[in-house]
Design a protein around this motif. Sequence first.
Motif, short mmCIF file in Angstrom:
data_model
loop_
_atom_site.label_atom_id
_atom_site.label_comp_id
_atom_site.label_asym_id
_atom_site.label_seq_id
_atom_site.Cartn_x
_atom_site.Cartn_y
_atom_site.Cartn_z
N LEU A 1 0.82 -1.21 0.00
CA LEU A 1 0.00 0.00 0.00
C LEU A 1 0.86 1.26 0.00
N ALA A 2 0.41 2.26 -0.75
CA ALA A 2 1.17 3.51 -0.89
C ALA A 2 0.78 4.53 0.17
N VAL A 3 0.36 4.06 1.34
CA VAL A 3 0.01 4.94 2.45
C VAL A 3 0.59 4.33 3.72
N PRO A 4 0.72 5.12 4.80
CA PRO A 4 1.20 4.54 6.06
C PRO A 4 0.25 3.46 6.57
N VAL A 5 0.81 2.41 7.15
CA VAL A 5 0.03 1.30 7.71
C VAL A 5 0.47 1.10 9.15
N ILE A 6 -0.49 1.11 10.06
CA ILE A 6 -0.21 0.98 11.49
C ILE A 6 -0.89 -0.26 12.03
N GLY A 7 -0.13 -1.08 12.75
CA GLY A 7 -0.68 -2.29 13.35
C GLY A 7 -0.92 -2.10 14.84
N VAL A 8 -1.53 -3.11 15.44
CA VAL A 8 -1.88 -3.00 16.86
C VAL A 8 -0.94 -3.76 17.78
N VAL A 9 -0.09 -4.63 17.25
CA VAL A 9 0.78 -5.43 18.10
C VAL A 9 1.79 -4.54 18.83
N GLY A 10 2.48 -3.70 18.09
CA GLY A 10 3.44 -2.80 18.72
C GLY A 10 2.77 -1.86 19.71
N ALA A 11 1.59 -1.35 19.35
CA ALA A 11 0.86 -0.45 20.25
C ALA A 11 0.49 -1.16 21.55
N GLY B 1 -4.58 -14.29 22.97
CA GLY B 1 -4.89 -13.93 21.60
C GLY B 1 -5.42 -15.14 20.85
N THR B 2 -5.59 -14.97 19.57
CA THR B 2 -6.03 -16.08 18.74
C THR B 2 -4.88 -17.07 18.54
N GLU B 3 -5.21 -18.23 18.04
CA GLU B 3 -4.19 -19.25 17.80
C GLU B 3 -3.10 -18.73 16.86
N ARG B 4 -3.51 -18.05 15.79
CA ARG B 4 -2.54 -17.56 14.81
C ARG B 4 -1.66 -16.46 15.40
N THR B 5 -2.25 -15.55 16.16
CA THR B 5 -1.47 -14.46 16.76
C THR B 5 -0.42 -15.01 17.73
N ILE B 6 -0.83 -15.90 18.60
CA ILE B 6 0.11 -16.45 19.59
C ILE B 6 1.19 -17.28 18.90
N ALA B 7 0.80 -18.09 17.91
CA ALA B 7 1.76 -18.93 17.20
C ALA B 7 2.79 -18.09 16.44
N SER B 8 2.42 -16.88 16.03
CA SER B 8 3.35 -16.03 15.28
C SER B 8 4.50 -15.54 16.16
N GLY B 9 4.29 -15.48 17.48
CA GLY B 9 5.32 -14.97 18.38
C GLY B 9 5.48 -13.47 18.34
N ALA B 10 4.58 -12.75 17.66
CA ALA B 10 4.75 -11.30 17.48
C ALA B 10 4.72 -10.56 18.81
N TYR B 11 3.77 -10.88 19.66
CA TYR B 11 3.71 -10.20 20.96
C TYR B 11 4.88 -10.59 21.86
N GLN B 12 5.24 -11.86 21.83
CA GLN B 12 6.36 -12.29 22.67
C GLN B 12 7.63 -11.54 22.29
N ARG B 13 7.85 -11.35 20.99
CA ARG B 13 9.04 -10.60 20.55
C ARG B 13 8.93 -9.13 20.94
N ALA B 14 7.75 -8.55 20.79
CA ALA B 14 7.56 -7.13 21.08
C ALA B 14 7.72 -6.84 22.58
N LEU B 15 7.30 -7.78 23.42
CA LEU B 15 7.40 -7.58 24.87
C LEU B 15 8.78 -7.89 25.40
N ALA B 16 9.54 -8.69 24.68
CA ALA B 16 10.93 -9.04 25.06
C ALA B 16 11.00 -9.52 26.51
N ASP B 17 11.80 -8.86 27.34
CA ASP B 17 12.04 -9.33 28.70
C ASP B 17 10.82 -9.27 29.61
#
Length: 276
Positions: free
Chosen positions: A93-103, A121-137
């Motif tokens: 997309l040629a516009v800014p895109v903002i997600g909710v995981v980082g927020a 979260g949902t099965e797919r969200t948790i399996a992706s590890g996105a929140y775990q990486r964003a939260l780190a320690d």
Amino acid sequence: MAAERAHGPIGVFDSGFGGLNILAALRDLLPSEDLVYFGDSARSPYGSRPADEVVRFSLEIGRWLVDEAGSKLVVVGCNTASAVALDALRAELAVPVIGVVGAGARAARRCVGSGRVGVIGTERTIASGAYQRALADDAGVAVACPGLVEFVEAGQTTGPAVRAVIADRLAPVVDAGVEVLLLGCTHYPYLAREIQAVVGEQVTLVSPAEEAAFEVAQRLGADGLARSGAVGSLRVACSGDPVVFREIGGRLFPGELGAIEQVPVEALECRRTRSA
């Protein structure tokens, strides 16, 4: 160019009704902005779907929000889509895109003291590890909660049956004794009363909605795309039955949704085919 783009709306999408809480936060924080919301109710929920399918659906809706609705910025109001499709959307997309995981992760980290942050979260969200990486320690237990989205999509947000399922799904969270619980699905704030009853008042519940709205405001200001003046408009579309969407969405959204426009799945898929 920025002045011309500033007249476009902020686009928000979700697999169904969950992103309405982000829509409400945007309306409260940025009352002069035009808003357009797309709920993919015909294909909800996303949480148990393969990642490549979620990416495909997200790109179809993103293109509709930009090409058809003229959005100047897109908010991915679905945690599952944010977890697996954000990079693809930003590339396409040629516009800014903002997600909710980082927020969500930023909001949770501000609330935590000496304890840990749990994530549901949902099965797919948790399996992706996105929140775990964003939260780190600060990351504690991360638990998939199948079935909760379906309650919200059916308009059922309280009652013994809802609480029983929540108690079962959140047993690992209770056992872990987390200090903060991040609601890693935009549907879950609608279940907050029952979730709080299960985990206890000592646990702080955090939703990404307000933090995402602040991020949108900052990005619009930085890019010279912010609007001021009269109260903005609201356009709502869905891929499923607009009557059902209005009935359930009207109970969840703190305001008037107005007429609900139906954009059939076939129209989204044709847009994908034409742009391929």
